[in-house]
Design a protein around this motif. Structure first.
Motif, PDB file in Angstrom:
ATOM      1  N   GLU A  54      83.585  34.801  66.016  1.00 16.68           N
ATOM      2  CA  GLU A  54      82.857  36.678  65.463  1.00 16.68           C
ATOM      3  C   GLU A  54      82.353  36.625  64.453  1.00 16.68           C
ATOM      4  N   ILE A  55      83.412  36.335  63.252  1.00 23.99           N
ATOM      5  CA  ILE A  55      83.035  36.003  61.886  1.00 23.99           C
ATOM      6  C   ILE A  55      81.700  35.558  61.492  1.00 23.99           C
ATOM      7  N   GLN A  56      81.874  33.939  62.097  1.00 21.05           N
ATOM      8  CA  GLN A  56      80.329  33.351  62.273  1.00 21.05           C
ATOM      9  C   GLN A  56      79.614  34.063  62.050  1.00 21.05           C
ATOM     10  N   ASP A  57      79.481  34.143  63.147  1.00 21.06           N
ATOM     11  CA  ASP A  57      77.799  35.513  64.230  1.00 21.06           C
ATOM     12  C   ASP A  57      78.066  37.328  63.190  1.00 21.06           C
ATOM     13  N   MET A  58      78.864  37.401  62.836  1.00 20.97           N
ATOM     14  CA  MET A  58      78.520  38.131  61.993  1.00 20.97           C
ATOM     15  C   MET A  58      77.720  38.034  60.843  1.00 20.97           C
ATOM     16  N   ILE A  59      78.428  37.184  60.090  1.00 23.54           N
ATOM     17  CA  ILE A  59      77.650  36.359  59.159  1.00 23.54           C
ATOM     18  C   ILE A  59      76.035  35.768  59.205  1.00 23.54           C
ATOM     19  N   GLU A  60      76.249  35.174  60.405  1.00 25.83           N
ATOM     20  CA  GLU A  60      74.839  34.035  60.660  1.00 25.83           C
ATOM     21  C   GLU A  60      74.103  35.703  60.750  1.00 25.83           C
ATOM     22  N   GLU A  61      73.782  36.534  61.218  1.00 29.27           N
ATOM     23  CA  GLU A  61      73.253  37.763  61.740  1.00 29.27           C
ATOM     24  C   GLU A  61      73.146  38.828  61.029  1.00 29.27           C
ATOM     25  N   ARG A  62      74.563  39.239  59.497  1.00 34.77           N
ATOM     26  CA  ARG A  62      73.982  39.576  59.006  1.00 34.77           C
ATOM     27  C   ARG A  62      74.838  40.948  58.724  1.00 34.77           C
ATOM     28  N   ARG A  63      75.266  41.319  59.758  1.00 31.05           N
ATOM     29  CA  ARG A  63      75.826  42.193  60.048  1.00 31.05           C
ATOM     30  C   ARG A  63      77.555  42.748  59.463  1.00 31.05           C
ATOM     31  N   ALA A  64      77.715  41.390  58.235  1.00 31.81           N
ATOM     32  CA  ALA A  64      78.919  41.727  57.481  1.00 31.81           C
ATOM     33  C   ALA A  64      78.584  41.071  56.413  1.00 31.81           C
ATOM     34  N   GLU A  65      78.524  41.059  55.230  1.00 31.58           N
ATOM     35  CA  GLU A  65      78.462  40.482  54.099  1.00 31.58           C
ATOM     36  C   GLU A  65      79.264  39.988  53.926  1.00 31.58           C
ATOM     37  N   GLY A  66      80.838  38.958  54.025  1.00 29.23           N
ATOM     38  CA  GLY A  66      81.722  38.899  53.675  1.00 29.23           C
ATOM     39  C   GLY A  66      82.638  39.263  54.277  1.00 29.23           C
TER      40      GLY A  66
END
Length: 111
Positions: A54-66
């Motif tokens: 879930e963290i990886q997806d959010m970073i990849e999709e730019r839904r989270a910066e860090g």
């Protein structure tokens, strides 16, 4: 920002930990996009942890910066070696913020 907490750490209270990480982000004016509670054991490699995808997806999709996590909750291939994780984050414009805790000047997450 994604807050990441390993709930199997016997030294912490997950609810108190989320509150500490949330305050850490808020005082820096970082927007919190998600809170990920991972029940994987701390010694499990990141790529094998139940909720790390879930963290990886959010970073990849730019839904989270860090990612914001407690010290010791981001497992390292060797003590102190976060090289692969930091390279992966940097390649995607992301970052990791590790929050200290405990009796030696860190935040209290035992509440």
């Amino acid at each position: 920002m994604a807050l990441y907490v390993c709930t199997t750490d016997p030294k912490i209270n997950p609810s108190a930990t989320v509150a500490v990480l949330r305050r850490y982000a808020i005082v820096r004016d970082w927007e919190i996009n998600t809170v990920v509670l991972d029940a994987s054991p701390l010694d499990t490699p990141l790529t094998a942890r139940e909720q790390w995808a879930e963290i990886q997806d959010m970073i990849e999709e730019r839904r989270a910066e860090g990612v914001i996590a407690l010290h010791g909750h981001i497992c390292d291939p060797a003590p102190g070696d976060r090289g692969p994780l930091l390279r992966w984050l940097t390649e995607r414009g992301g970052f990791l913020s590790v929050v200290p805790y405990g009796k030696r000047g860190g935040f209290d997450v035992h509440l």
